[in-house]
Write an enzyme that holds these catalytic residues in place. Structure first.
Site, PDB file in Angstrom:
ATOM      1  N   GLU A 180       1.821  48.682  -9.023  1.00 48.21           N
ATOM      2  CA  GLU A 180       1.030  49.847  -9.433  1.00 48.21           C
ATOM      3  C   GLU A 180      -0.436  49.490  -9.581  1.00 48.21           C
ATOM      4  OE1 GLU A 180      -0.848  52.665 -12.387  1.00 48.21           O
ATOM      5  OE2 GLU A 180      -0.620  50.488 -12.455  1.00 48.21           O
ATOM      6  N   ASP A 189       4.260  45.251 -12.740  1.00 45.99           N
ATOM      7  CA  ASP A 189       3.177  44.301 -12.476  1.00 45.99           C
ATOM      8  C   ASP A 189       2.086  44.406 -13.526  1.00 45.99           C
ATOM      9  OD1 ASP A 189       2.452  46.875 -11.434  1.00 45.99           O
ATOM     10  OD2 ASP A 189       0.859  45.935 -10.258  1.00 45.99           O
TER      11      ASP A 189
END
EC number: 3.4.11.4
Length: 407
Positions: free
Chosen positions: A172, A79
């Protein structure tokens, strides 16, 4: 290293911005789309036990050629941060000659007076944004570097290695990357996140982190008849924040210094909310910061007894140092790998957190290695290609050196 550049430029075209408002995992569909593409790539490369689960966690193995060597892991996240991340259009500044860099066709500039680190990269090839999005080097550079290192190992089977496990995580950037990490299918003795910044960074300490919400409820009445009855929650919120130590904020601290950060503030006369994040490396200092916030809430409540002032404190992650220090050989191996790749190690604390911090407390010690990037999470993000190449060389050396380690 044409493959490295091609990989990275391909990866940043995937829109993988995570969404903190969505409780699902992954929090955005784009992360699953990217994960499926990476799964297919890993299978085509010849990795084994390639597994993508419904939560977007992708794991795979490069089998070793040294049966007694320890199995290690390399971890990165798919991400990107909460910033414009759709339709990323990188630009490549070949053989940078100094000065400011124009980003795209607008007025955005990567100014050397603001980013003095640019002078370290004269003659190198810089990958920047076009000034309208982030770049996504955090952490797509890490993914590209890991898979390019594996390509090299596959092409050079004479390099000794133990089993090498790869783990790619979702979410994350919103603090959930380790929540559902599949340790049952990741049998590494230890691992490294490839999620750091500039060339040479090696980190095994990170902040202790907590979030705090201060909610103030006042009383709203017509301002023409408010004397003695109105309680303006916004006034109390302003008073509360004004009493916080101004020198203990992100913009005034560095190194091992902790801080309070007012991340968001909103309000009406009736109700105001202040959202803080609290950070410190030292356990005692971290506890003292949380206690200080409780004391300030209690003090304001005494000063404004007719208002209601509530505090919610939530711990986020802890300093992994205590989990790494019993296994310092894993830091020394990383340091030796950097030296073998002609990289000067820069051992420093992470003024943030990584998946590795959480994983270290889950039984998988996990320091952090550099990707080479700068200015993450914004339109001024950039990464030198040569730093990415050094990251690949470091990972290859790390695998080779680890194959000879016996604990």
């Amino acid at each position: 290293m044409d493959t490295l550049l091609e990989r990275f430029l391909r990866y940043v075209t995937f829109h993988t911005r995570s969404d903190a408002t969505n409780p699902a995992c992954p929090s955005s569909e784009g992360q699953l789309i990217f994960a499926r593409a990476l799964r297919d790539e890993m299978e085509q490369m010849g990795l084994t036990l390639v597994t993508l689960d419904e939560h977007g966690y992708l794991t795979a193995c490069l089998p070793g050629n040294q049966p007694d060597a320890p199995a290690i892991g390399l971890i990165a996240h798919m991400d990107t941060a909460d910033y414009a991340a759709e339709q990323v259009v990188p630009q490549i500044i070949e053989s940078y000659q100094g000065g400011d860099i124009c980003l795209g066709k607008g007025d955005e500039v990567l100014a050397i007076r603001q980013y003095r680190c640019l002078k370290n990269y004269l003659g190198q090839d810089l990958i920047t944004t076009d000034g309208s999005t982030l770049l996504g080097a955090d952490d797509k550079a890490g993914i590209a570097e890991i898979l390019t290192a594996i390509d090299y190992l596959l092409a050079h089977p004479d390099i000794p290695r133990g089993d090498l496990w790869v783990g790619l995580t979702p979410d994350e950037e919103i603090g959930r990357g380790a929540d559902l990490f599949p340790l049952d299918r990741f049998p590494a003795k230890w691992a490294y996140t490839v999620d750091g910044g500039e060339l040479g960074e090696l980190e095994y300490e990170n902040f202790n982190a907590a979030s705090a919400t201060v909610r103030i409820t006042g009383n709203n009445v017509h301002p023409g008849t408010a004397k003695g009855s109105m309680i303006n929650s916004q006034t109390l919120a302003a008073r509360f924040h004004a009493a916080m130590p101004p020198e203990q904020t992100p913009e005034c601290t560095d190194g091992y210094e902790g801080f309070f950060h007012l991340a968001q503030m909103s309000g009406t006369v009736e109700e105001s909310t202040l959202h803080y994040i609290i950070r410190d490396f030292d356990d005692d200092a971290f506890a003292a910061r949380k206690a200080q916030l409780k004391e300030r809430v209690a003090s304001l409540q005494l000063d404004a007894p007719k208002a209601r002032i509530e505090l919610t404190l939530t711990d986020s992650y802890r300093n992994m140092r205590s989990q790494i220090e019993p296994h310092m050989h894993i830091v020394e191996l990383a340091r030796a790998a950097m030296l073998a790749a002609d990289v000067v190690p820069k051992i420093k604390p992470i003024r943030g957190g990584t998946d590795g911090a959480r994983l270290s407390f889950m039984g998988l010690p996990c320091p952090n290695l550099f990707t080479g990037g700068h200015n993450f999470h914004g339109k001024h993000e950039f990464i030198p290609l040569q730093s990415m190449e050094k990251a690949v060389a470091t990972l290859v050396a790390l695998v080779r050196l680890t194959s000879a380690w016996r604990g």
